[in-house]
Design a protein around this motif. Structure first.
Motif, PDB file in Angstrom:
ATOM      1  N   ALA A  21      10.423   0.768  33.951  1.00 31.38           N
ATOM      2  CA  ALA A  21       9.562   0.296  35.222  1.00 31.38           C
ATOM      3  C   ALA A  21      10.269   0.901  36.248  1.00 31.38           C
ATOM      4  O   ALA A  21       9.422   1.421  37.051  1.00 31.38           O
ATOM      5  CB  ALA A  21       9.718  -1.290  35.236  1.00 31.38           C
ATOM      6  N   TYR A  22      11.347   1.047  36.223  1.00 30.68           N
ATOM      7  CA  TYR A  22      11.927   1.467  37.656  1.00 30.68           C
ATOM      8  C   TYR A  22      11.650   3.232  37.703  1.00 30.68           C
ATOM      9  O   TYR A  22      11.399   3.623  38.806  1.00 30.68           O
ATOM     10  CB  TYR A  22      13.456   1.653  37.622  1.00 30.68           C
ATOM     11  CG  TYR A  22      14.067   0.458  37.953  1.00 30.68           C
ATOM     12  CD1 TYR A  22      13.553  -0.495  39.151  1.00 30.68           C
ATOM     13  CD2 TYR A  22      15.046  -0.460  37.214  1.00 30.68           C
ATOM     14  CE1 TYR A  22      14.218  -1.666  39.564  1.00 30.68           C
ATOM     15  CE2 TYR A  22      15.391  -1.661  37.787  1.00 30.68           C
ATOM     16  CZ  TYR A  22      14.850  -2.105  38.723  1.00 30.68           C
ATOM     17  OH  TYR A  22      15.493  -3.683  39.153  1.00 30.68           O
ATOM     18  N   SER A  23      11.308   3.794  36.617  1.00 27.54           N
ATOM     19  CA  SER A  23      11.065   5.192  36.532  1.00 27.54           C
ATOM     20  C   SER A  23       9.705   5.440  36.945  1.00 27.54           C
ATOM     21  O   SER A  23       9.373   6.312  37.735  1.00 27.54           O
ATOM     22  CB  SER A  23      11.262   5.658  35.134  1.00 27.54           C
ATOM     23  OG  SER A  23      12.418   5.793  34.676  1.00 27.54           O
ATOM     24  N   VAL A  24       8.818   4.392  36.724  1.00 25.63           N
ATOM     25  CA  VAL A  24       7.239   4.497  36.973  1.00 25.63           C
ATOM     26  C   VAL A  24       7.451   4.154  38.475  1.00 25.63           C
ATOM     27  O   VAL A  24       6.605   4.809  39.382  1.00 25.63           O
ATOM     28  CB  VAL A  24       6.623   3.543  36.227  1.00 25.63           C
ATOM     29  CG1 VAL A  24       5.013   3.374  36.799  1.00 25.63           C
ATOM     30  CG2 VAL A  24       6.531   3.839  34.734  1.00 25.63           C
ATOM     31  N   ALA A  25       8.167   3.309  38.904  1.00 21.41           N
ATOM     32  CA  ALA A  25       8.130   2.866  40.297  1.00 21.41           C
ATOM     33  C   ALA A  25       8.465   3.922  41.282  1.00 21.41           C
ATOM     34  O   ALA A  25       8.174   4.393  42.388  1.00 21.41           O
ATOM     35  CB  ALA A  25       9.019   1.750  40.710  1.00 21.41           C
ATOM     36  N   VAL A  26       9.665   4.783  40.734  1.00 23.92           N
ATOM     37  CA  VAL A  26      10.262   6.025  41.549  1.00 23.92           C
ATOM     38  C   VAL A  26       8.826   7.177  41.816  1.00 23.92           C
ATOM     39  O   VAL A  26       8.633   7.700  42.594  1.00 23.92           O
ATOM     40  CB  VAL A  26      11.342   6.705  40.953  1.00 23.92           C
ATOM     41  CG1 VAL A  26      11.545   8.158  41.502  1.00 23.92           C
ATOM     42  CG2 VAL A  26      12.639   6.087  40.835  1.00 23.92           C
ATOM     43  N   LEU A  27       7.869   7.336  40.697  1.00 26.63           N
ATOM     44  CA  LEU A  27       7.012   7.973  40.499  1.00 26.63           C
ATOM     45  C   LEU A  27       5.902   7.667  41.556  1.00 26.63           C
ATOM     46  O   LEU A  27       5.358   8.220  42.268  1.00 26.63           O
ATOM     47  CB  LEU A  27       6.361   8.440  39.242  1.00 26.63           C
ATOM     48  CG  LEU A  27       7.404   9.093  38.158  1.00 26.63           C
ATOM     49  CD1 LEU A  27       6.790   8.997  36.838  1.00 26.63           C
ATOM     50  CD2 LEU A  27       7.681  10.342  38.539  1.00 26.63           C
ATOM     51  N   VAL A  28       5.721   6.498  41.369  1.00 24.47           N
ATOM     52  CA  VAL A  28       4.766   5.766  42.460  1.00 24.47           C
ATOM     53  C   VAL A  28       5.327   5.939  43.795  1.00 24.47           C
ATOM     54  O   VAL A  28       4.280   6.405  44.980  1.00 24.47           O
ATOM     55  CB  VAL A  28       4.340   4.484  42.137  1.00 24.47           C
ATOM     56  CG1 VAL A  28       3.705   3.737  43.374  1.00 24.47           C
ATOM     57  CG2 VAL A  28       3.818   4.256  40.832  1.00 24.47           C
TER      58      VAL A  28
END
Length: 406
Positions: free
Chosen positions: A338-345
């Motif tokens: 989830a944190y990885s996706v949040a960084v990309l967003v």
């Protein structure tokens, strides 16, 4: 003064003339010398009081055996000496004790309700609603009294419903909580079942009443769906008590924490407060998706420290089925994803400030999570419980970042 306070009355006896000053001086000769007050005045007060009032009280209530007499002198002697040496009236002590007892009762009642309300869920509910409400703000002029009134209405109504849900869960799990969470008021016996029923019923009615009075349909439906799912999750009736199924239990928590909180409370602000048409913005979609991961993690992780009670009472949680270690690392993996996706967003944002804060913030949280996870002793229930509360802190931190996603 410390030595005077700690002294006892080993040779005290009851007679026609009360205590003998010679015996008293012998008992107190070492400690009393440190007190710089008139010795004769203090002992005169003690003799007069103890020879009349305390002697009668002792003869009436403490004549069963010698132990009770000694306990009486130890209990009252310290207070009498302090008041006598300070020049305070000896008769004022009962009132002070009553006042202290009342204050202790009030503190104990507040502490019991604090534990009953499950404060980590209360904080999470309040923060999530405030954060999602900020997503409806389009410009500075939206920060009007109307905004703050709308947020307050939503937060108070939701907190009332939150207390109903966690209270009903405790009423349904008294025996399990005696094993898993013996500090809760119902499990410890501080609250009776009748008291628990009265509290949850009162807060349920208050929540629905406030939702109806406000007149916001998104708010009212959020409360109603939370009530239905929260009741079905806990209550032990045919076809209900969905917490017995690990998948259904996780879906209940996901529906409330991820979907209802994000969508319904956003629409409450968008439609009811600002009178705008419903619109699902990029930040709202991100918040719903991210909190879906987080809600699943909370649903899984909350059962890790409760494995003993769940096994005894037949709750087939994922932890019971798969083991603590495996579920623990599944939760960590989901959060890191989830944190990885949040960084990309965050990196894809067209706003520089939003990009910097969201990328850096989520990267820091992911790093802290990984470092803490590696040091957890999975054989210690205390360590697992502490880490569970740490996950709730990450939950709070995320709601501080969500309004900055643009």
């Amino acid at each position: 003064m410390d030595s005077a306070l700690l002294v006892s009355f080993p040779n005290a006896s009851v007679g026609g003339n009360g205590w003998r000053k010679g015996n008293l001086n012998k008992s107190f000769s070492g400690s009393y010398a440190a007190v710089r007050v008139s010795r004769s005045r203090a002992w005169d007060i003690l003799e007069r009081y103890c020879g009349v009032g305390s002697q009668q009280h002792l003869l009436k209530h403490h004549t069963r055996n010698t132990k009770e007499k000694s306990a009486f002198y130890r209990r009252h002697g310290k207070r009498l000496l302090v008041n006598a040496t300070a020049g305070h009236p000896l008769e004022s002590e009962p009132g002070a004790c009553n006042s202290k007892s009342k204050w202790n009762s009030i503190k104990n009642a507040i502490d019991a309700f604090y534990r009953f309300s499950r404060p980590h869920t209360v904080i999470g509910t309040a923060l999530s609603i405030i954060s999602v409400s900020l997503l409806a703000v389009e410009n500075l002029s939206d920060f009007s009294p109307l905004f703050f009134t709308g947020v307050l209405e939503a937060v108070v109504a939701a907190l009332f419903m939150n207390i109903y849900i966690v209270g009903l869960n405790q009423l349904s799990d008294i025996d399990i909580d005696k094993v898993n969470k013996p500090y809760l008021p119902l499990a410890s016996g501080e609250y009776s079942v009748g008291t628990g029923i009265m509290i949850v019923t009162s807060f349920l009615l208050l929540s629905f009443w406030l939702g109806w009075v406000v007149g916001s349909w998104p708010l009212f439906w959020a409360l109603f769906i939370s009530f239905v799912l929260g009741t079905a999750y806990s209550i032990n009736l045919p076809l209900l008590r969905w917490k017995r199924s690990a998948v259904v239990a996780a879906m209940c928590i996901l529906a409330v924490r991820a979907v209802i909180v994000q969508l319904a409370f956003f629409l409450h602000m968008q439609i009811h407060v600002y009178k705008r048409p419903a619109a699902f913005s990029r930040p709202l979609i991100f918040a719903t998706a991210f909190m879906s991961f987080f809600s699943v993690v909370i649903a899984l992780f909350k059962d890790i420290p409760d494995i003993d009670g769940d096994k005894i009472f037949g709750i087939r949680s994922f932890t019971v089925r798969l083991g603590q270690k495996r579920v623990f690392w599944i939760c960590i993996s989901l959060l890191e994803m989830a944190y990885s996706v949040a960084v990309l967003v965050g990196a894809s944002s067209s706003f520089l400030m939003s990009k910097c804060i969201t990328v850096l913030g989520h990267a820091i949280l992911a790093s802290i999570l990984w470092n803490r996870a590696k040091s957890v002793d999975l054989n210690s229930k205390a360590a697992i419980t502490t880490f569970y509360m740490f996950i709730w802190k990450l939950f709070y931190a995320e709601y501080l970042l969500i309004p900055l996603v643009r």
